[in-house]
Write an enzyme that holds these catalytic residues in place. Structure first.
Site, PDB file in Angstrom:
ATOM      1  N   THR A 115      -6.935  -2.605  -5.458  1.00  0.00           N
ATOM      2  CA  THR A 115      -7.597  -3.793  -5.997  1.00  0.00           C
ATOM      3  C   THR A 115      -8.971  -4.014  -5.366  1.00  0.00           C
ATOM      4  OG1 THR A 115      -6.098  -4.889  -4.487  1.00  0.00           O
ATOM      5  CG2 THR A 115      -5.659  -5.181  -6.825  1.00  0.00           C
ATOM      6  N   ASP A 127      -2.316  -4.251   5.363  1.00  0.00           N
ATOM      7  CA  ASP A 127      -3.320  -4.940   4.556  1.00  0.00           C
ATOM      8  C   ASP A 127      -2.922  -4.696   3.089  1.00  0.00           C
ATOM      9  OD1 ASP A 127      -5.979  -6.022   3.933  1.00  0.00           O
ATOM     10  OD2 ASP A 127      -6.445  -3.969   3.362  1.00  0.00           O
ATOM     11  N   LEU A 128      -3.439  -5.508   2.183  1.00  0.00           N
ATOM     12  CA  LEU A 128      -3.053  -5.321   0.770  1.00  0.00           C
ATOM     13  C   LEU A 128      -4.124  -4.570  -0.015  1.00  0.00           C
ATOM     14  CD1 LEU A 128      -1.154  -5.923  -1.644  1.00  0.00           C
ATOM     15  CD2 LEU A 128      -2.386  -8.068  -1.944  1.00  0.00           C
ATOM     16  N   ASP A 129      -5.270  -5.275  -0.249  1.00  0.00           N
ATOM     17  CA  ASP A 129      -6.304  -4.708  -1.122  1.00  0.00           C
ATOM     18  C   ASP A 129      -6.922  -3.464  -0.478  1.00  0.00           C
ATOM     19  OD1 ASP A 129      -6.152  -6.812  -3.050  1.00  0.00           O
ATOM     20  OD2 ASP A 129      -7.255  -8.094  -1.683  1.00  0.00           O
ATOM     21  N   GLU A 134      -5.069  -0.590   7.766  1.00  0.00           N
ATOM     22  CA  GLU A 134      -6.247  -1.289   7.208  1.00  0.00           C
ATOM     23  C   GLU A 134      -7.228  -0.324   6.545  1.00  0.00           C
ATOM     24  OE1 GLU A 134      -8.230  -3.701   6.521  1.00  0.00           O
ATOM     25  OE2 GLU A 134      -7.134  -5.465   7.214  1.00  0.00           O
ATOM     26  N   ASP A 135      -7.988  -0.846   5.573  1.00  0.00           N
ATOM     27  CA  ASP A 135      -9.042  -0.028   4.959  1.00  0.00           C
ATOM     28  C   ASP A 135     -10.441  -0.579   5.254  1.00  0.00           C
ATOM     29  OD1 ASP A 135      -8.764  -2.340   3.306  1.00  0.00           O
ATOM     30  OD2 ASP A 135      -9.882  -1.293   1.739  1.00  0.00           O
ATOM     31  N   LYS A 169     -15.169  -6.347   2.314  1.00  0.00           N
ATOM     32  CA  LYS A 169     -13.740  -5.996   2.341  1.00  0.00           C
ATOM     33  C   LYS A 169     -13.035  -6.766   3.453  1.00  0.00           C
ATOM     34  CE  LYS A 169     -13.745  -1.381   0.345  1.00  0.00           C
ATOM     35  NZ  LYS A 169     -13.594   0.059   0.644  1.00  0.00           N
ATOM     36  N   LYS A 215     -10.588 -12.392   8.405  1.00  0.00           N
ATOM     37  CA  LYS A 215     -10.945 -11.199   9.170  1.00  0.00           C
ATOM     38  C   LYS A 215     -12.481 -11.143   9.247  1.00  0.00           C
ATOM     39  CE  LYS A 215      -7.031  -8.878   6.938  1.00  0.00           C
ATOM     40  NZ  LYS A 215      -6.624  -7.858   5.945  1.00  0.00           N
ATOM     41  N   ALA A 229      -6.181 -11.059   3.548  1.00  0.00           N
ATOM     42  CA  ALA A 229      -7.092 -12.202   3.441  1.00  0.00           C
ATOM     43  C   ALA A 229      -7.012 -12.856   2.065  1.00  0.00           C
ATOM     44  CB  ALA A 229      -8.522 -11.720   3.687  1.00  0.00           C
TER      45      ALA A 229
HETATM   46  P1  B16 Z   1      -9.071 -13.538  -2.815  1.00  0.00           P
HETATM   47  P2  B16 Z   1      -7.236  -7.789   2.009  1.00  0.00           P
HETATM   48  C1  B16 Z   1      -9.175  -9.271   0.887  1.00  0.00           C
HETATM   49  O1  B16 Z   1      -7.884  -8.736   0.862  1.00  0.00           O
HETATM   50  C2  B16 Z   1     -10.155  -8.390   0.138  1.00  0.00           C
HETATM   51  O2  B16 Z   1     -10.366  -7.180   0.847  1.00  0.00           O
HETATM   52  C3  B16 Z   1     -11.492  -9.090   0.000  1.00  0.00           C
HETATM   53  O3  B16 Z   1     -12.380  -8.290  -0.765  1.00  0.00           O
HETATM   54  C4  B16 Z   1     -11.279 -10.448  -0.679  1.00  0.00           C
HETATM   55  O4  B16 Z   1     -12.511 -11.166  -0.764  1.00  0.00           O
HETATM   56  C5  B16 Z   1     -10.280 -11.265   0.124  1.00  0.00           C
HETATM   57  O5  B16 Z   1      -9.057 -10.542   0.221  1.00  0.00           O
HETATM   58  C6  B16 Z   1      -9.997 -12.607  -0.498  1.00  0.00           C
HETATM   59  O6  B16 Z   1      -9.364 -12.387  -1.729  1.00  0.00           O
HETATM   60  O7  B16 Z   1     -10.375 -13.892  -3.450  1.00  0.00           O
HETATM   61  O8  B16 Z   1      -8.090 -12.868  -3.749  1.00  0.00           O
HETATM   62  O9  B16 Z   1      -8.456 -14.706  -2.063  1.00  0.00           O
HETATM   63  O10 B16 Z   1      -8.045  -6.517   1.997  1.00  0.00           O
HETATM   64  O11 B16 Z   1      -7.321  -8.561   3.312  1.00  0.00           O
HETATM   65  O12 B16 Z   1      -5.833  -7.596   1.522  1.00  0.00           O
HETATM   66 MG    MG Z   2      -8.265  -4.312   2.472  1.00  0.00          MG
END
Ligand code: B16
Ligand code: MG
Length: 223
Positions: A23, A15-17, A175-176, A51, A151, A121
């Site tokens: 982030t 996962d990224l964020d 994942e977080d 998240k 997700k 995501a």
């Molecule tokens: P964006 P991940 C997710 O990234 C975030 O956890 C979530 O908070 C965010 O709304 C979603 O991406 C969409 O992000 O607005 O930049 O398209 O945790 O799946 O890496």
């Molecule tokens: Mg995440």
């Protein structure tokens, strides 16, 4: 440390964020601003439910919590404004923001010929990876631009496994977020949760801090 000779693990999907870079707090602060304009104070527990959830699904949830009725144009406008705030915060990211333990695990995985993928995501995933200098490191990147269901739907991880030419049972997800853990398990993958064990208890293994990531954890859960 080498991977167990009998290990089934052939690919790791990050996962990224909140896993590679912090982030998650940028997303939280950006949504907080939007929610405050609706006289709603976005709380820690609310944010846990956002998240891993897509931008549009997030704006819908927040409007519901704020008990505010908006047209689809207004919702889209709010989501766009949130993204402006978020991308401004991301502008200051550098490779120094990569969370502890991530580079060392990635290097160990590469040394063991394990495929690495990103399963996020976020539609900003490539922008964030570029800022932290990791855009060319992944064998496969699947992000919010590539999926139609966010997700906890497993689509993002299933696509990542397919693009790595691997079966889900040979992949581990890192994942977080509770939504991401549900997605990984329903994709039939093993999952390591990073965060509080009471919030991520359905993961196969939980560590509190990414600095404790190691290939040895893959040996522990690959069984
Ligand atoms: P964006 P991940 C997710 O990234 C975030 O956890 C979530 O908070 C965010 O709304 C979603 O991406 C969409 O992000 O607005 O930049 O398209 O945790 O799946 O890496
Ligand atoms: Mg995440």
């Amino acid at each position: 440390m080498p991977l167990d000779i009998n290990s089934k693990i052939k690919g790791v999907i990050f996962d990224l964020d909140g896993v590679i870079v912090d982030t998650a707090k940028f997303h939280f602060n950006s949504w907080k601003k939007i929610a405050s304009e609706w006289n709603y104070e976005l709380k820690y527990n609310d944010n846990e439910k956002l998240k891993g959830v897509s931008r549009m699904d997030s704006v819908l949830k927040i409007a519901e919590w704020a008990e505010i009725n908006l047209s689809s144009e207004e919702l889209e406008h709010a989501a766009n404004r949130k993204n402006e705030i978020y991308t401004e915060l991301c502008a200051k990211l550098t490779p120094e923001h990569i969370l502890p333990g991530i580079m060392s695990l990635i290097n160990q995985l590469k040394a063991n010929n394990i495929c690495i993928a990103l399963g996020s995501a976020s539609k900003n995933a490539r922008l964030v990876l570029k800022k932290i200098g990791l855009l060319t490191l992944f064998d496969v990147i699947v992000d919010g631009n590539d999926v139609s269901k966010s997700k906890p739907n497993p689509e993002v991880f299933i696509k990542a496994a397919k693009q790595m030419n691997l079966l889900p049972k040979n992949c581990v997800v890192v994942e977080d977020a509770p939504a991401g853990i549900i997605a990984a398990l329903s994709a039939n993958m093993k999952v390591i949760g990073i965060g509080k064990s009471n919030e991520l208890h359905t993961a196969n293994l939980v560590i509190e801090n990414s600095k404790n990531l190691s290939i040895d954890l893959l040996n522990q859960i690959s069984g």
